[in-house]
Write a protein that holds these residues in place. Structure first.
Motif, PDB file in Angstrom:
ATOM      1  N   UNK A 192       1.424  -1.088  70.588  1.00 54.68           N
ATOM      2  CA  UNK A 192       1.463  -0.950  69.130  1.00 54.68           C
ATOM      3  C   UNK A 192       2.113  -2.188  68.523  1.00 54.68           C
ATOM      4  N   UNK A 193       1.917  -2.362  67.228  1.00 49.51           N
ATOM      5  CA  UNK A 193       2.423  -3.543  66.539  1.00 49.51           C
ATOM      6  C   UNK A 193       3.174  -3.112  65.281  1.00 49.51           C
ATOM      7  N   UNK A 194       4.053  -3.959  64.761  1.00 46.54           N
ATOM      8  CA  UNK A 194       4.803  -3.601  63.546  1.00 46.54           C
ATOM      9  C   UNK A 194       3.897  -3.546  62.323  1.00 46.54           C
ATOM     10  N   UNK A 195       4.301  -2.767  61.352  1.00 43.71           N
ATOM     11  CA  UNK A 195       3.465  -2.566  60.163  1.00 43.71           C
ATOM     12  C   UNK A 195       3.249  -3.854  59.379  1.00 43.71           C
ATOM     13  N   UNK A 196       4.262  -4.748  59.354  1.00 40.54           N
ATOM     14  CA  UNK A 196       4.103  -5.965  58.558  1.00 40.54           C
ATOM     15  C   UNK A 196       2.940  -6.832  59.043  1.00 40.54           C
ATOM     16  N   UNK A 197       2.552  -6.658  60.314  1.00 40.64           N
ATOM     17  CA  UNK A 197       1.493  -7.504  60.863  1.00 40.64           C
ATOM     18  C   UNK A 197       0.134  -7.205  60.258  1.00 40.64           C
ATOM     19  N   UNK A 198      -0.027  -6.038  59.613  1.00 43.84           N
ATOM     20  CA  UNK A 198      -1.316  -5.680  59.020  1.00 43.84           C
ATOM     21  C   UNK A 198      -1.537  -6.379  57.682  1.00 43.84           C
ATOM     22  N   UNK A 199      -0.513  -7.060  57.170  1.00 38.29           N
ATOM     23  CA  UNK A 199      -0.659  -7.789  55.916  1.00 38.29           C
ATOM     24  C   UNK A 199      -1.515  -9.040  56.144  1.00 38.29           C
ATOM     25  N   UNK A 200      -1.810  -9.756  55.085  1.00 36.74           N
ATOM     26  CA  UNK A 200      -2.602 -10.973  55.171  1.00 36.74           C
ATOM     27  C   UNK A 200      -1.787 -12.095  55.797  1.00 36.74           C
ATOM     28  N   UNK A 201      -2.412 -12.818  56.745  1.00 37.01           N
ATOM     29  CA  UNK A 201      -1.827 -14.003  57.343  1.00 37.01           C
ATOM     30  C   UNK A 201      -2.521 -15.238  56.750  1.00 37.01           C
ATOM     31  N   UNK A 202      -1.726 -16.271  56.469  1.00 37.12           N
ATOM     32  CA  UNK A 202      -2.264 -17.561  56.036  1.00 37.12           C
ATOM     33  C   UNK A 202      -1.771 -18.623  56.999  1.00 37.12           C
ATOM     34  N   UNK A 203      -2.674 -19.526  57.428  1.00 40.17           N
ATOM     35  CA  UNK A 203      -2.266 -20.597  58.332  1.00 40.17           C
ATOM     36  C   UNK A 203      -2.417 -21.952  57.653  1.00 40.17           C
ATOM     37  N   UNK A 204      -1.813 -22.925  58.305  1.00 38.51           N
ATOM     38  CA  UNK A 204      -1.934 -24.308  57.844  1.00 38.51           C
ATOM     39  C   UNK A 204      -3.290 -24.895  58.190  1.00 38.51           C
ATOM     40  N   UNK A 205      -4.083 -24.160  58.978  1.00 43.66           N
ATOM     41  CA  UNK A 205      -5.288 -24.654  59.641  1.00 43.66           C
ATOM     42  C   UNK A 205      -4.896 -25.642  60.740  1.00 43.66           C
ATOM     43  N   UNK A 206      -5.885 -26.126  61.462  1.00 41.06           N
ATOM     44  CA  UNK A 206      -5.630 -26.827  62.726  1.00 41.06           C
ATOM     45  C   UNK A 206      -5.297 -28.304  62.533  1.00 41.06           C
ATOM     46  N   UNK A 207      -6.270 -29.124  62.151  1.00 39.04           N
ATOM     47  CA  UNK A 207      -6.059 -30.579  62.109  1.00 39.04           C
ATOM     48  C   UNK A 207      -5.748 -31.092  60.705  1.00 39.04           C
ATOM     49  N   UNK A 208      -5.457 -30.211  59.782  1.00 40.26           N
ATOM     50  CA  UNK A 208      -5.137 -30.638  58.418  1.00 40.26           C
ATOM     51  C   UNK A 208      -3.755 -31.289  58.377  1.00 40.26           C
ATOM     52  N   UNK A 209      -3.542 -32.127  57.364  1.00 37.72           N
ATOM     53  CA  UNK A 209      -2.232 -32.744  57.156  1.00 37.72           C
ATOM     54  C   UNK A 209      -1.384 -31.840  56.260  1.00 37.72           C
ATOM     55  N   UNK A 210      -0.214 -31.501  56.722  1.00 39.83           N
ATOM     56  CA  UNK A 210       0.640 -30.636  55.908  1.00 39.83           C
ATOM     57  C   UNK A 210       2.104 -30.927  56.192  1.00 39.83           C
ATOM     58  N   UNK A 211       2.906 -30.633  55.190  1.00 38.39           N
ATOM     59  CA  UNK A 211       4.356 -30.729  55.303  1.00 38.39           C
ATOM     60  C   UNK A 211       4.954 -29.606  54.471  1.00 38.39           C
ATOM     61  N   UNK A 212       6.249 -29.639  54.245  1.00 32.09           N
ATOM     62  CA  UNK A 212       6.893 -28.556  53.506  1.00 32.09           C
ATOM     63  C   UNK A 212       6.335 -28.433  52.092  1.00 32.09           C
ATOM     64  N   UNK A 213       6.060 -29.572  51.465  1.00 32.04           N
ATOM     65  CA  UNK A 213       5.526 -29.542  50.101  1.00 32.04           C
ATOM     66  C   UNK A 213       4.161 -28.869  50.067  1.00 32.04           C
ATOM     67  N   UNK A 214       3.302 -29.194  51.055  1.00 30.67           N
ATOM     68  CA  UNK A 214       1.968 -28.577  51.125  1.00 30.67           C
ATOM     69  C   UNK A 214       2.081 -27.075  51.274  1.00 30.67           C
ATOM     70  N   UNK A 215       2.883 -26.635  52.227  1.00 31.43           N
ATOM     71  CA  UNK A 215       3.030 -25.205  52.494  1.00 31.43           C
ATOM     72  C   UNK A 215       3.583 -24.490  51.268  1.00 31.43           C
TER      73      UNK A 215
END
Length: 762
Positions: free
Chosen positions: A277-300
């Protein structure tokens, strides 16, 4: 693997010793031992030919195993799948006059014909109906002189590659399903399937999650208990059989009986492990940075502000590969150039109410500061000369963690714990398919070939148990790509690298449904597709589908998946779909708890829920989400979708009703074609069902009871019992509601808690 050329001829260089006779038989405790050999005309036929020793056992009630061994002198270096067993449920009898053996395990019966040269195995149901078995020439030992080790000049000592071959009968119209997350047609008949984990994306016959277990429409399952490469010819070599072969000297399979497909899954998961089983919060929407994109704290931060400003609920933020410096995967350190205050930033994300996930894999690149430490201490898989196994495919000079070494496990675990102390809640356990088999050794001496698939289990188990040790039982989870039998104990799994097309969306669904028939109850896909950039129509349709999967993650390769990039109408669709899923949390948590106990997945092919409706057995473009909701994703840009409404015993209690328009009903046993705009899709509510929901919820982990309501469609049959699961501890029940018709036979009442009832389909 194919060895024959039609019914009569073998491929050049192939020899098969077919077993046709029971030479002797003995019964020991709850097992039967048989010595099998070729047809015997006289005593001279006992010379210069192979035998196969067969052992019949029953690990659990309703499951019968057959182990076939050619040469028993091999060194068993493991590994072996962990199986649960019990005693005291078998009945064995041997009629020596008739040369018949009867072996029963609960409702499953195996009859063996031990008459001279009449070898025959028949597995049958309680009614005596044949399920499958071994008929003429279906147990054999194969010698292949085409292998590298065969040297003609060695004469009679020339070595062939050996294979054990077991061919199981298929009946007329019988269909085969499962075998892990496979992206081709849901029905496996006519396919050649190799159980061998590979990183092949979602558009080929290769698969990340290979499970040597299949379900037959005839009322049984087959689990091949072998962690190495298992090849299955599913009506693709012999049109009346599933041919199963493994390299080496032995093969073991289990027949798993079930009066229904759900019962088969229940027994199989009792054997290999109940889904976690998994915790309830895991059923919420997940957002990722994607794989090869350029990102930093400002982007996120900009992405998170965008979700907040558009009132789109977001529960988990995931940092993909480049949270670490390039060439240093894995060193488990945030890239200080992009995240100079990683600890502080983790806290700022937590202050937003977010959970945090980071990407990891079981590899260590040579540029990682951890490489030298792992090399010095022997934490990596080694070559036979004692050096570290390395290659440049993926990470330059990368090594692979040896999870058979307890010290390496403890070392790996310490790095995970350090990240959890920073605020990381979950790990995306990527890769673990590219595991070498030639010229390598493991700390515990395991057979490298048998470790190739099994490695994924060790990897995911180590990370999963590390998480649960910190946060508590059933409160940790992974986002894993690779797996093997038993991996359902370490959820969640996602479908891997798919393209950004409607066809890839459909193949992802097929892969998920196939995995759901292999003992797993949770699954997700990369919403929008991984490779490429989805057009807005595809993005919105995948959002609709993805938010009606057990877990929901926006993820891409070289482009971001935040909705406003594709248009503000995409933001509106995403917001509505996330809110609908959150409102369904009482229903989802209930179905997950049931799946944990029974092995029944949240997303299920129609035939799993409606086995009596033969029209459901080939459908792989729609599914049941839980037991009550029929989902038909839209796989076209113009919104046209064709779907089937199944027949069941519920039909007498009403009709299927649209989730969006309760005045719209559907007749069972019919196909419908509709065109939907992006604010709707075919979501149908089952007649005679009670679906708990809570429109007041803002997040999956919120108070489940305040604001709860019951959506009742049509007439109920007796009393319906609903467990309202505790979002804070998903294996616990807060309240049990008992729902039934009142004395007047029309009104619906609920006992156990004050609850609003919405009665539709009258």
């Amino acid at each position: 693997m194919k060895f024959t050329e039609g019914m009569w001829c073998l491929q050049e260089g192939i020899r098969i010793d077919w077993m046709s006779n029971v030479e002797r038989l003995s019964i020991q405790d709850e097992s039967v031992h048989l010595l099998l050999n070729k047809a015997q005309r006289n005593r001279g036929d006992t010379l210069n030919s192979a035998t196969v020793s067969a052992q019949i056992t029953s690990p659990l009630e309703g499951i019968v195993g057959v182990k076939l061994v050619h040469w028993a002198g091999q060194v068993d270096r493991g590994p072996h799948y962990e199986l649960h067993t019990s005693k005291g449920h078998t009945k064995i009898s041997h009629d020596k006059n008739e040369n018949k053996l009867s072996y029963a395990s609960g409702p499953l019966h195996l009859g063996v014909n031990a008459a001279p040269n009449e070898l025959d195995f028949v597995f049958s149901s309680p009614s005596g109906k044949k399920l499958t078995g071994h008929s003429w020439r279906s147990i054999g030992y194969v010698g292949d002189q085409r292998a590298d080790k065969y040297r003609f000049e060695d004469g009679i000592y020339a070595e062939r590659q050996g294979y054990m071959l077991a061919e199981l009968d298929l009946g007329v119209g019988e269909k085969v399903y499962g075998l892990g997350e496979r992206f081709g047609p849901l029905v496996k008949n006519g396919q050649t399937v190799d159980i061998w984990n590979e990183d092949g994306g979602t558009s080929s016959e290769l698969a990340y999650k290979n499970i040597p277990f299949y379900i037959s429409s005839k009322g049984y399952g087959v689990f091949v208990n072998h962690p190495g490469k298992v090849s299955l010819e599913v009506q693709s070599e012999r049109t009346t059989r599933v041919n199963i072969s493994v390299p080496g000297e032995e093969i073991e399979y289990f027949i798993v009986y079930g009066a229904t497909p759900k019962e088969i899954l229940k027994r199989y998961t009792y054997l290999t492990g109940k889904p976690g089983l998994v915790p309830s919060w895991s059923y919420n929407l997940w957002l990722t940075t994607s794989f090869t994109t350029n990102y930093d704290e400002e982007t996120v931060t900009g992405f998170l502000d965008g979700f907040r400003d558009r009132d789109i609920p977001l529960g988990v933020f995931h940092f993909d590969c480049f949270w670490m410096k390039s060439y240093q995967w894995c060193d488990f350190e945030f890239d200080s150039d992009m995240f100079p205050d990683a600890g502080g930033y983790m806290q700022r994300l937590k202050d937003r109410g977010l959970r945090i996930s980071v990407w990891i894999n079981p590899y260590v690149g040579q540029a990682s500061p951890l490489f030298e430490e792992g090399k010095t201490n022997g934490y990596f898989i080694k070559r036979t000369d004692g050096s570290v196994w390395q290659w440049d495919f993926w990470q330059a000079g990368m090594a692979i963690i040896d999870f058979t070494n307890p010290a390496a496990c403890a070392w790996y675990r310490r790095h995970l714990e350090r990240l959890m102390e920073m605020g990381v809640d979950s790990f995306k356990t990527d890769f673990a398919e590219r595991i070498p088999v030639k010229g390598v050794t493991y700390h515990d001496g395991s057979d490298p070939t048998r470790m190739h698939n099994y490695y994924a289990l060790l990897y995911n188990k180590e990370v999963f148990e590390t998480l649960n040790a910190r946060v508590g039982h059933n409160q940790g989870l992974l986002f894993a790509r690779s797996s093997a039998p038993g991996g359902q104990k370490y959820p969640v799994h996602w479908g891997g690298d798919c393209e950004s097309t409607f066809e890839a969306m459909a193949e992802s669904l097929r892969g998920g449904l196939s995995l759901m028939l292999s003992g797993y109850i949770f699954w997700a896909s990369d919403i929008g597709g991984f490779e490429g950039t989805p057009p807005p129509a595809l993005y919105k349709r995948w959002v609709q589908f993805g938010l009606l999967s057990s877990h929901s993650r926006l993820h891409g390769s070289s482009s971001f998946r935040v909705p406003w990039i594709y248009g503000e109408d995409c933001s509106a669709v995403l917001r509505d779909c996330v809110r609908r899923k959150i409102a369904l949390m009482p229903y989802i948590l209930l179905e997950a708890l049931r799946g944990h106990a029974s092995g029944t997945p949240l997303m299920r092919p129609l035939f799993l829920e409606f086995p009596d409706d033969l029209s459901t057995y080939t459908i792989d473009t729609q599914y049941l989400f839980g037991s009550n909701l029929l989902i038909a994703p839209v796989f076209s840009e113009d919104g046209e979708v064709t779907f089937y409404v199944p027949r069941s015993a519920d039909d007498e209690r009403g009709k299927w009703v649209s989730w969006f328009d309760h005045s719209k009903s559907y007749e069972s046993g019919r196909w419908y074609t509709e065109t939907h705009d992006f604010d709707t899709m075919p979501i149908l509510i089952r007649p005679g069902s009670v679906t708990p929901r809570n429109p007041a919820l803002k997040a999956p982990q919120d108070d489940a009871l305040t604001g709860i309501e019951l959506l009742v469609n049509g007439q109920l049959s007796g009393e319906t019992v609903l467990d309202i699961v505790d979002p804070g501890q998903t294996d616990q029940v807060l309240k049990t509601l008992r729902v039934r018709h009142a004395a007047d036979g029309k009104m619906i009442e609920a006992e156990g808690h004050s609850v609003k009832i919405v009665h539709i389909g009258l």
